[in-house]
Scaffold this motif. Structure first.
Motif, PDB file in Angstrom:
ATOM      1  N   CYS A   1       3.422   2.278   2.720  1.00  0.00           N
ATOM      2  CA  CYS A   1       3.800   2.508   1.331  1.00  0.00           C
ATOM      3  C   CYS A   1       2.799   3.467   0.702  1.00  0.00           C
ATOM      4  O   CYS A   1       1.741   3.736   1.253  1.00  0.00           O
ATOM      5  N   GLY A   2       3.151   3.971  -0.445  1.00  0.00           N
ATOM      6  CA  GLY A   2       2.264   4.885  -1.133  1.00  0.00           C
ATOM      7  C   GLY A   2       2.896   5.388  -2.407  1.00  0.00           C
ATOM      8  O   GLY A   2       3.938   4.894  -2.842  1.00  0.00           O
ATOM      9  N   TYR A   3       2.263   6.385  -3.000  1.00  0.00           N
ATOM     10  CA  TYR A   3       2.793   6.956  -4.230  1.00  0.00           C
ATOM     11  C   TYR A   3       2.276   8.370  -4.436  1.00  0.00           C
ATOM     12  O   TYR A   3       1.290   8.782  -3.823  1.00  0.00           O
ATOM     13  N   LEU A   4       2.957   9.090  -5.306  1.00  0.00           N
ATOM     14  CA  LEU A   4       2.563  10.429  -5.733  1.00  0.00           C
ATOM     15  C   LEU A   4       2.432  10.424  -7.246  1.00  0.00           C
ATOM     16  O   LEU A   4       3.219   9.780  -7.931  1.00  0.00           O
ATOM     17  N   ILE A   5       1.454  11.148  -7.753  1.00  0.00           N
ATOM     18  CA  ILE A   5       1.337  11.348  -9.197  1.00  0.00           C
ATOM     19  C   ILE A   5       1.435  12.840  -9.455  1.00  0.00           C
ATOM     20  O   ILE A   5       0.666  13.633  -8.895  1.00  0.00           O
TER      21      ILE A   5
ATOM     22  N   GLU B   1      -1.351   8.934  -2.427  1.00  0.00           N
ATOM     23  CA  GLU B   1      -1.962   7.826  -1.704  1.00  0.00           C
ATOM     24  C   GLU B   1      -0.955   7.276  -0.704  1.00  0.00           C
ATOM     25  O   GLU B   1       0.213   7.088  -1.031  1.00  0.00           O
ATOM     26  N   GLU B   2      -1.441   7.032   0.494  1.00  0.00           N
ATOM     27  CA  GLU B   2      -0.600   6.482   1.555  1.00  0.00           C
ATOM     28  C   GLU B   2      -1.358   5.325   2.195  1.00  0.00           C
ATOM     29  O   GLU B   2      -2.535   5.456   2.528  1.00  0.00           O
ATOM     30  N   ASN B   3      -0.692   4.197   2.332  1.00  0.00           N
ATOM     31  CA  ASN B   3      -1.297   3.003   2.917  1.00  0.00           C
ATOM     32  C   ASN B   3      -0.468   2.569   4.121  1.00  0.00           C
ATOM     33  O   ASN B   3       0.751   2.498   4.036  1.00  0.00           O
ATOM     34  N   VAL B   4      -1.165   2.259   5.207  1.00  0.00           N
ATOM     35  CA  VAL B   4      -0.488   1.910   6.457  1.00  0.00           C
ATOM     36  C   VAL B   4      -1.198   0.735   7.113  1.00  0.00           C
ATOM     37  O   VAL B   4      -2.426   0.680   7.134  1.00  0.00           O
ATOM     38  N   ILE B   5      -0.418  -0.192   7.634  1.00  0.00           N
ATOM     39  CA  ILE B   5      -0.940  -1.243   8.507  1.00  0.00           C
ATOM     40  C   ILE B   5      -0.075  -1.220   9.766  1.00  0.00           C
ATOM     41  O   ILE B   5       1.142  -1.370   9.687  1.00  0.00           O
ATOM     42  N   ASP B   6      -0.712  -1.001  10.902  1.00  0.00           N
ATOM     43  CA  ASP B   6       0.050  -0.958  12.153  1.00  0.00           C
ATOM     44  C   ASP B   6       0.382  -2.382  12.608  1.00  0.00           C
ATOM     45  O   ASP B   6      -0.177  -3.357  12.120  1.00  0.00           O
TER      46      ASP B   6
ATOM     47  N   GLU C   1      -0.418 -10.582   2.289  1.00  0.00           N
ATOM     48  CA  GLU C   1       0.036 -10.499   0.895  1.00  0.00           C
ATOM     49  C   GLU C   1      -1.029  -9.877   0.001  1.00  0.00           C
ATOM     50  O   GLU C   1      -0.734  -9.111  -0.906  1.00  0.00           O
ATOM     51  N   GLN C   2      -2.300 -10.197   0.275  1.00  0.00           N
ATOM     52  CA  GLN C   2      -3.387  -9.643  -0.506  1.00  0.00           C
ATOM     53  C   GLN C   2      -3.452  -8.125  -0.327  1.00  0.00           C
ATOM     54  O   GLN C   2      -3.657  -7.380  -1.283  1.00  0.00           O
ATOM     55  N   LEU C   3      -3.287  -7.653   0.915  1.00  0.00           N
ATOM     56  CA  LEU C   3      -3.291  -6.208   1.161  1.00  0.00           C
ATOM     57  C   LEU C   3      -2.114  -5.522   0.483  1.00  0.00           C
ATOM     58  O   LEU C   3      -2.256  -4.454  -0.092  1.00  0.00           O
ATOM     59  N   ARG C   4      -0.936  -6.136   0.547  1.00  0.00           N
ATOM     60  CA  ARG C   4       0.231  -5.568  -0.124  1.00  0.00           C
ATOM     61  C   ARG C   4      -0.029  -5.414  -1.616  1.00  0.00           C
ATOM     62  O   ARG C   4       0.288  -4.398  -2.215  1.00  0.00           O
ATOM     63  N   ALA C   5      -0.616  -6.426  -2.217  1.00  0.00           N
ATOM     64  CA  ALA C   5      -0.919  -6.377  -3.652  1.00  0.00           C
ATOM     65  C   ALA C   5      -1.981  -5.310  -3.937  1.00  0.00           C
ATOM     66  O   ALA C   5      -1.861  -4.550  -4.910  1.00  0.00           O
ATOM     67  N   GLN C   6      -2.982  -5.235  -3.101  1.00  0.00           N
ATOM     68  CA  GLN C   6      -4.047  -4.252  -3.267  1.00  0.00           C
ATOM     69  C   GLN C   6      -3.492  -2.827  -3.143  1.00  0.00           C
ATOM     70  O   GLN C   6      -3.893  -1.933  -3.884  1.00  0.00           O
ATOM     71  N   PHE C   7      -2.581  -2.623  -2.202  1.00  0.00           N
ATOM     72  CA  PHE C   7      -1.966  -1.316  -1.995  1.00  0.00           C
ATOM     73  C   PHE C   7      -0.959  -0.969  -3.071  1.00  0.00           C
ATOM     74  O   PHE C   7      -0.568   0.174  -3.237  1.00  0.00           O
ATOM     75  N   GLY C   8      -0.477  -1.971  -3.794  1.00  0.00           N
ATOM     76  CA  GLY C   8       0.529  -1.732  -4.829  1.00  0.00           C
ATOM     77  C   GLY C   8       1.938  -1.601  -4.259  1.00  0.00           C
ATOM     78  O   GLY C   8       2.795  -0.962  -4.849  1.00  0.00           O
ATOM     79  N   CYS C   9       2.176  -2.222  -3.120  1.00  0.00           N
ATOM     80  CA  CYS C   9       3.490  -2.142  -2.468  1.00  0.00           C
ATOM     81  C   CYS C   9       4.481  -3.082  -3.105  1.00  0.00           C
ATOM     82  O   CYS C   9       4.160  -4.140  -3.541  1.00  0.00           O
TER      83      CYS C   9
END
Length: 50
Positions: A5-9, A24-29, A42-50
Motif C-alpha cells: 500500500c502507499g500514497y501520493l501527495i 510513499e510505498e509500504n511492502v511486507i513480503d 494489524e499494527q503495521l497496517r495502521a502505521q502504514f495507513g493502509c
C-alpha cells in the motif's frame, strides 16, 4: 506480497499544473508476514495507513 500500500501527495503549482510532492510505498513480503503475530500485522497496517 502479503501487503502493498502507499500514497501520493500532489501539490498545485503557481501555473496550475501539479507536481508530485511526496510518494510513499509500504511492502511486507509473504515470508515476513508469516513470522508476524496477528497483532503485529494489524499494527503495521495502521502505521502504514493502509
Amino acid at each position: 506480497m502479503a501487503l502493498h500500500c502507499g500514497y501520493l501527495i500532489w501539490q498545485v503549482q503557481a501555473d496550475g499544473t501539479f507536481a508530485l510532492a511526496r510518494e510513499e510505498e509500504n511492502v511486507i513480503d509473504r515470508a515476513t508476514a508469516a513470522r508476524l503475530q496477528p497483532a503485529q500485522s494489524e499494527q503495521l497496517r495502521a502505521q502504514f495507513g493502509c
